[in-house]
Design a protein around this motif. Structure first.
Motif, short mmCIF file in Angstrom:
data_model
loop_
_atom_site.label_atom_id
_atom_site.label_comp_id
_atom_site.label_asym_id
_atom_site.label_seq_id
_atom_site.Cartn_x
_atom_site.Cartn_y
_atom_site.Cartn_z
N GLY A 80 0.80 -1.23 0.00
CA GLY A 80 0.00 0.00 0.00
C GLY A 80 0.82 1.27 0.00
O GLY A 80 0.28 2.37 0.08
N ILE A 81 2.14 1.15 -0.14
CA ILE A 81 3.00 2.34 -0.07
C ILE A 81 2.75 3.27 -1.27
O ILE A 81 2.77 4.50 -1.14
N THR A 82 2.49 2.68 -2.43
CA THR A 82 2.27 3.53 -3.61
C THR A 82 0.89 4.18 -3.57
O THR A 82 0.70 5.30 -4.04
N ALA A 83 -0.07 3.47 -2.96
CA ALA A 83 -1.41 4.07 -2.77
C ALA A 83 -1.30 5.30 -1.86
O ALA A 83 -1.91 6.34 -2.11
N ALA A 84 -0.51 5.16 -0.79
CA ALA A 84 -0.32 6.29 0.12
C ALA A 84 0.37 7.45 -0.60
O ALA A 84 0.01 8.62 -0.41
N LEU A 85 1.35 7.13 -1.42
CA LEU A 85 2.04 8.16 -2.22
C LEU A 85 1.04 8.86 -3.14
O LEU A 85 1.01 10.10 -3.23
N ALA A 86 0.22 8.07 -3.84
CA ALA A 86 -0.74 8.66 -4.77
C ALA A 86 -1.72 9.57 -4.02
O ALA A 86 -2.04 10.66 -4.49
N ALA A 87 -2.16 9.12 -2.85
CA ALA A 87 -3.09 9.94 -2.06
C ALA A 87 -2.42 11.25 -1.63
O ALA A 87 -3.04 12.32 -1.66
N LYS A 88 -1.18 11.16 -1.23
CA LYS A 88 -0.42 12.36 -0.84
C LYS A 88 -0.31 13.33 -2.02
O LYS A 88 -0.51 14.54 -1.88
N LEU A 89 -0.02 12.78 -3.20
CA LEU A 89 0.10 13.63 -4.38
C LEU A 89 -1.24 14.27 -4.74
O LEU A 89 -1.29 15.42 -5.17
N VAL A 90 -2.33 13.51 -4.55
CA VAL A 90 -3.66 14.08 -4.79
C VAL A 90 -3.88 15.29 -3.89
O VAL A 90 -4.34 16.35 -4.33
N LYS A 91 -3.51 15.16 -2.61
CA LYS A 91 -3.69 16.28 -1.68
C LYS A 91 -2.88 17.49 -2.12
O LYS A 91 -3.37 18.62 -2.12
N GLU A 92 -1.63 17.26 -2.48
CA GLU A 92 -0.77 18.39 -2.85
C GLU A 92 -1.22 19.04 -4.16
O GLU A 92 -1.17 20.26 -4.30
N ILE A 93 -1.65 18.22 -5.12
CA ILE A 93 -2.12 18.79 -6.39
C ILE A 93 -3.43 19.56 -6.17
O ILE A 93 -3.61 20.67 -6.68
N LEU A 94 -4.34 18.98 -5.37
CA LEU A 94 -5.60 19.68 -5.07
C LEU A 94 -5.32 21.02 -4.40
O LEU A 94 -5.91 22.04 -4.75
N ALA A 95 -4.41 21.01 -3.42
CA ALA A 95 -4.10 22.26 -2.71
C ALA A 95 -3.52 23.28 -3.68
O ALA A 95 -3.87 24.47 -3.65
N GLN A 96 -2.66 22.82 -4.57
CA GLN A 96 -2.06 23.73 -5.54
C GLN A 96 -3.14 24.33 -6.44
O GLN A 96 -3.15 25.53 -6.73
N MET A 97 -4.09 23.48 -6.87
CA MET A 97 -5.15 23.97 -7.76
C MET A 97 -6.09 24.92 -7.04
O MET A 97 -6.49 25.95 -7.57
N LEU A 98 -6.43 24.57 -5.80
CA LEU A 98 -7.45 25.35 -5.08
C LEU A 98 -6.88 26.65 -4.51
O LEU A 98 -7.62 27.60 -4.29
N ASP A 99 -5.57 26.67 -4.28
CA ASP A 99 -4.97 27.90 -3.77
C ASP A 99 -4.73 28.90 -4.88
O ASP A 99 -4.33 30.03 -4.63
N ASP A 100 -4.94 28.43 -6.12
CA ASP A 100 -4.89 29.34 -7.25
C ASP A 100 -3.58 30.12 -7.31
O ASP A 100 -3.58 31.30 -7.62
N GLY A 101 -2.51 29.45 -6.99
CA GLY A 101 -1.22 30.09 -7.16
C GLY A 101 -0.62 30.64 -5.88
O GLY A 101 0.58 30.89 -5.82
N THR A 102 -1.44 30.82 -4.85
CA THR A 102 -0.88 31.40 -3.62
C THR A 102 0.10 30.44 -2.97
O THR A 102 1.13 30.84 -2.45
N ALA A 103 -0.20 29.13 -3.04
CA ALA A 103 0.71 28.14 -2.45
C ALA A 103 2.04 28.17 -3.20
O ALA A 103 3.11 28.11 -2.60
N ALA A 104 1.94 28.29 -4.52
CA ALA A 104 3.17 28.32 -5.32
C ALA A 104 4.02 29.52 -4.94
O ALA A 104 5.22 29.41 -4.77
#
Ligand code: MN
Ligand code: MN
Length: 283
Positions: free
Chosen positions: A254-278
């Protein structure tokens, strides 16, 4: 698709695309979306991204569930393109969970239509530029050749590549693809990214030590930290993304599933912050 009517401009739709009919080596990525969701909601992690964005408290993203992929290539392509187009028609954006990399071609058909001048940042061990593989032009080894032929992408920037053969070098030249091979990549390298920007993230861009649950193990790749750094320091907001090639069949721990979930969180945050996170992540 459930919740489509709840999407408002600026929202992000998580969309499962369980399609791996064009995987050249192993099947399995069609099982990925439900495993990624299970990891995301397992209780093993919270829904806070590293920049403090709490996705649990954010009503601006919605999980539309998995697409029902029909039998037959034309119908499957139309279903995926149509689903993405209906999200875009509401002014919302897509974070697609593959499936193998073949899902990116129908997604980019919708994106190319909605966003003239579309640029794609593509993280992968492979350039996926084959004209055909084993006679299959829809192979997961071909999506960017198809999207470029149809003019869906204006600029393709590939990072992490470490498997180029003469044919794929020719294809990169033919289509004007900007390839940053893994052997040449360094943290902080300026890719001169500009919008509208779409991220296509193949999990085999990471070293198999970090992401063993993929069909094609290609040593010499990114660390998890390096990929997080790339996502967190994007200079422009993402208008869409896909996360592909997670193969749960090769992920018994399940290590890759956890990685994928982590990446989903980071990508979602990047998209929803509309550039402020960047901006926050940049020095
Ligand atoms: Mn790929
Ligand atoms: Mn790959």
């Amino acid at each position: 698709m459930r919740e489509l009517e709840t999407l408002e401009p600026g929202h992000v739709a998580l969309l499962g695309v369980p399609w791996d009919a064009h995987s050249s080596f192993l099947r399995g990525p069609a099982l990925a979306p439900r495993q990624i969701r299970a990891a995301l909601h397992s209780g093993a992690m919270n829904l806070c991204a590293e920049n403090g964005h709490d996705l649990e408290a954010d009503a601006n993203w919605h999980d539309l569930g998995d697409l029902a992929i029909p039998v037959g290539d034309e119908a499957a392509l139309a279903t995926i393109t149509g689903a993405a187009a209906s999200v875009l028609a509401r002014g919302a954006r897509v974070l697609a969970l593959g499936g193998d990399h073949a899902v990116s071609f129908p997604l980019l058909r919708a994106y190319g239509e909605a966003y003239p001048g579309l640029a794609v940042l593509h993280l992968d061990a492979h350039s996926d530029l084959y004209d055909e593989l084993d006679g299959d032009r829809l192979s997961h080894a071909c999506p960017f050749a198809r999207a470029l032929e149809e003019g869906r992408i204006t600029r393709l920037v590939q990072v992490g590549i470490r498997t180029l053969n003469p044919h794929q070098r020719d294809q990169a030249r033919r289509f004007g693809v900007e390839v940053v091979e893994m052997r040449d990549w360094q943290p902080g390298i300026d890719l001169r990214l500009a919008g509208p920007l779409y991220l296509s993230l193949d999990l085999d861009a990471l070293d198999p030590a970090f992401a063993p649950g993929v069909s094609h193990h290609e040593p010499g790749g990114f660390t998890t930290r390096e990929v997080l750094g790339i996502i967190q320091s994007l200079p422009v907001p993402l208008i869409g993304a896909d996360l592909v090639e997670f193969n749960p069949v090769r992920d018994p721990t399940g290590i890759t599933a956890a990685l994928a979930a982590k990446l989903v969180k980071e990508i979602l945050a990047q998209m929803l912050d509309d550039g402020t996170a960047a901006r926050r992540a940049r020095p």
